[in-house]
Design an enzyme around this catalytic site. Structure first.
Site, PDB file in Angstrom:
ATOM      1  N   GLY A   1       5.527  -5.424  -4.580  1.00  0.00           N
ATOM      2  CA  GLY A   1       4.946  -6.648  -4.034  1.00  0.00           C
ATOM      3  C   GLY A   1       5.730  -7.142  -2.824  1.00  0.00           C
ATOM      4  CD  GLU A   2       3.496  -8.092   1.012  1.00  0.00           C
ATOM      5  OE1 GLU A   2       4.387  -8.016   1.883  1.00  0.00           O
ATOM      6  OE2 GLU A   2       2.599  -7.250   0.890  1.00  0.00           O
ATOM      7  CB  THR A   3       8.793 -11.522  -3.428  1.00  0.00           C
ATOM      8  OG1 THR A   3       7.898 -12.557  -3.015  1.00  0.00           O
ATOM      9  CG2 THR A   3      10.188 -12.112  -3.615  1.00  0.00           C
TER      10      THR A   3
ATOM     11  NE  ARG B   1       0.622  -1.115 -11.370  1.00  0.00           N
ATOM     12  CZ  ARG B   1      -0.097  -0.440 -10.501  1.00  0.00           C
ATOM     13  NH1 ARG B   1      -0.371   0.841 -10.721  1.00  0.00           N
ATOM     14  NH2 ARG B   1      -0.542  -1.020  -9.402  1.00  0.00           N
ATOM     15  NE  ARG B   2       1.691   1.845  -7.125  1.00  0.00           N
ATOM     16  CZ  ARG B   2       2.234   1.865  -5.920  1.00  0.00           C
ATOM     17  NH1 ARG B   2       2.885   2.944  -5.501  1.00  0.00           N
ATOM     18  NH2 ARG B   2       2.140   0.824  -5.121  1.00  0.00           N
TER      19      ARG B   2
ATOM     20  CG  LEU C   1       6.019  -7.814 -13.428  1.00  0.00           C
ATOM     21  CD1 LEU C   1       5.939  -6.511 -12.657  1.00  0.00           C
ATOM     22  CD2 LEU C   1       6.483  -7.554 -14.849  1.00  0.00           C
ATOM     23  N   GLY C   2       4.328  -9.899 -11.162  1.00  0.00           N
ATOM     24  CA  GLY C   2       3.222 -10.830 -11.285  1.00  0.00           C
ATOM     25  C   GLY C   2       1.929 -10.271 -10.734  1.00  0.00           C
TER      26      GLY C   2
ATOM     27  CE1 TYR D   1       0.997 -17.803  -9.886  1.00  0.00           C
ATOM     28  CE2 TYR D   1       2.041 -19.898  -9.362  1.00  0.00           C
ATOM     29  CZ  TYR D   1       1.991 -18.530  -9.254  1.00  0.00           C
ATOM     30  OH  TYR D   1       2.958 -17.868  -8.531  1.00  0.00           O
TER      31      TYR D   1
ATOM     32  CE  LYS E   1       4.213 -17.192 -11.681  1.00  0.00           C
ATOM     33  NZ  LYS E   1       4.712 -15.807 -11.666  1.00  0.00           N
TER      34      LYS E   1
ATOM     35  NE  ARG F   1      -4.044 -10.896  -1.928  1.00  0.00           N
ATOM     36  CZ  ARG F   1      -3.158 -11.040  -2.901  1.00  0.00           C
ATOM     37  NH1 ARG F   1      -2.514 -12.177  -3.033  1.00  0.00           N
ATOM     38  NH2 ARG F   1      -2.922 -10.060  -3.753  1.00  0.00           N
TER      39      ARG F   1
END
Length: 312
Positions: free
Chosen positions: A98-100, A122-123, A162-163, A213, A217, A248
């Site tokens: 992911g971006e972060t 996962r990969r 993760l998210g 959301y 959290k 997006r």
């Protein structure tokens, strides 16, 4: 509010240092530099409406815990980093696609803070730059994490970015990833010997919130605290600003919205991803006797922009 999620193996990076992405990745946040589509549609309008509602709520909720830098004295970052390097610690990152997570991995490697760096996802991710040659990767099935407990063993520090998003995974899928995957990973990290756990959360996180959301959290923050890591650092950024490869339109509009606001107000509710990851690493190297640290959006801005002395 903070939404740059990762995916069940989310992560970092910016610009040229991007791993090749798969077709279906539940994560990250930020938009590629792009022209506004001719018609943004109902989705973008809904995103803006949700943002405005959330910001109104956050203005009421924002208790604003600071960076926890009340101790007297200050040390220069180069000295703190060098002292940390000498400890030869190991780290794992959850959410490195992911971006972060991508930005975190890149910054972490540039600073050479750890003797061993492991990505858990996962990969397997593909990197072309030589700087990533020694990065270890553990591929796991998040539905059967107990079978992969060994992936979480022997790490001194852990970062969880993760998210996913409700739009991608639906409400049930979002809760499964952002709560269940994260909590199980934290449990295995604790059992595996992790001393310092760093959690990317969100501005306004509150288990009693009416927003799913923020509710999830907040619940995760509390559950991870129950595991009693030696040091537990929670980062609550506002809306994460970054260049995303994935299109997006709704986020494009939101970024433009923040860009039109006075900087003092915009910085209270948003933050560049690179500032977040630098705050994470600057916080990491400064000594702390606190079991739990809660860094809000302002503290992240202050700590992420620091390039000189840091209060320990």
């Amino acid at each position: 509010m903070g939404v740059a999620a990762a995916d069940p193996q989310d992560g970092a990076g910016r610009g040229a240092h991007r791993p090749r992405r798969g077709a279906a990745e539940p994560l990250g946040r930020g938009d590629a530099r792009m022209q506004l589509p001719a018609a943004l549609g109902a989705g973008a309008a809904a995103a803006v409406a949700a943002l405005v509602a959330a910001l109104l709520l956050l203005r009421c909720q924002d208790a604003g815990p600071g960076a926890g830098s009340s101790m007297a004295g200050a040390e220069a970052l180069p000295k703190l980093r060098e002292d940390f390097r000498m400890q030869n610690k190991s780290v794992f990152i959850l959410g490195a696609s992911g971006e972060t997570g991508k930005a975190l991995l890149r910054e972490l490697l540039e600073q050479r803070l750890f003797s061993r760096v492991t990505l858990i996802g996962r990969r397997k991710l593909t990197f072309e730059e030589e700087a990533y040659a020694d990065v270890n990767q553990e591929v796991v099935d998040f539905e059967k994490l107990d079978d992969y407990a060994s992936a979480f063993q022997g790490h001194d520090v852990g970062f969880c970015c993760l998210g996913t998003t409700r739009k991608k995974a639906g409400a049930e899928g979002f809760v499964h990833v952002d709560r269940d995957y994260v909590l199980k990973s934290a449990e295995l990290a604790k059992a595996g010997g992790c001393k310092h756990f760093n959690l990317l959360s969100s501005k306004g996180a509150d288990k009693s919130s009416s927003f799913l959301y923020l509710q999830v959290k907040g619940e995760v923050e509390d559950k991870v605290e129950e595991l009693k890591f030696d040091r537990y650092s929670i980062f609550r950024p506002g809306f994460l600003l970054c260049d995303r490869q994935e299109s997006r339109p709704g986020e494009w509009v939101i970024r433009k919205f923040f860009g039109s606001l006075p900087e003092s107000w915009a910085s209270g509710h948003s933050v560049p991803v690179v500032t977040v990851v630098r705050a994470m690493l600057n916080n990491l190297v400064r000594p702390s006797d606190k079991k739990k640290e809660l860094l809000d959006n302002k503290a992240i801005h202050d700590l992420g922009k620091a390039d000189g002395p840091l209060k320990p």
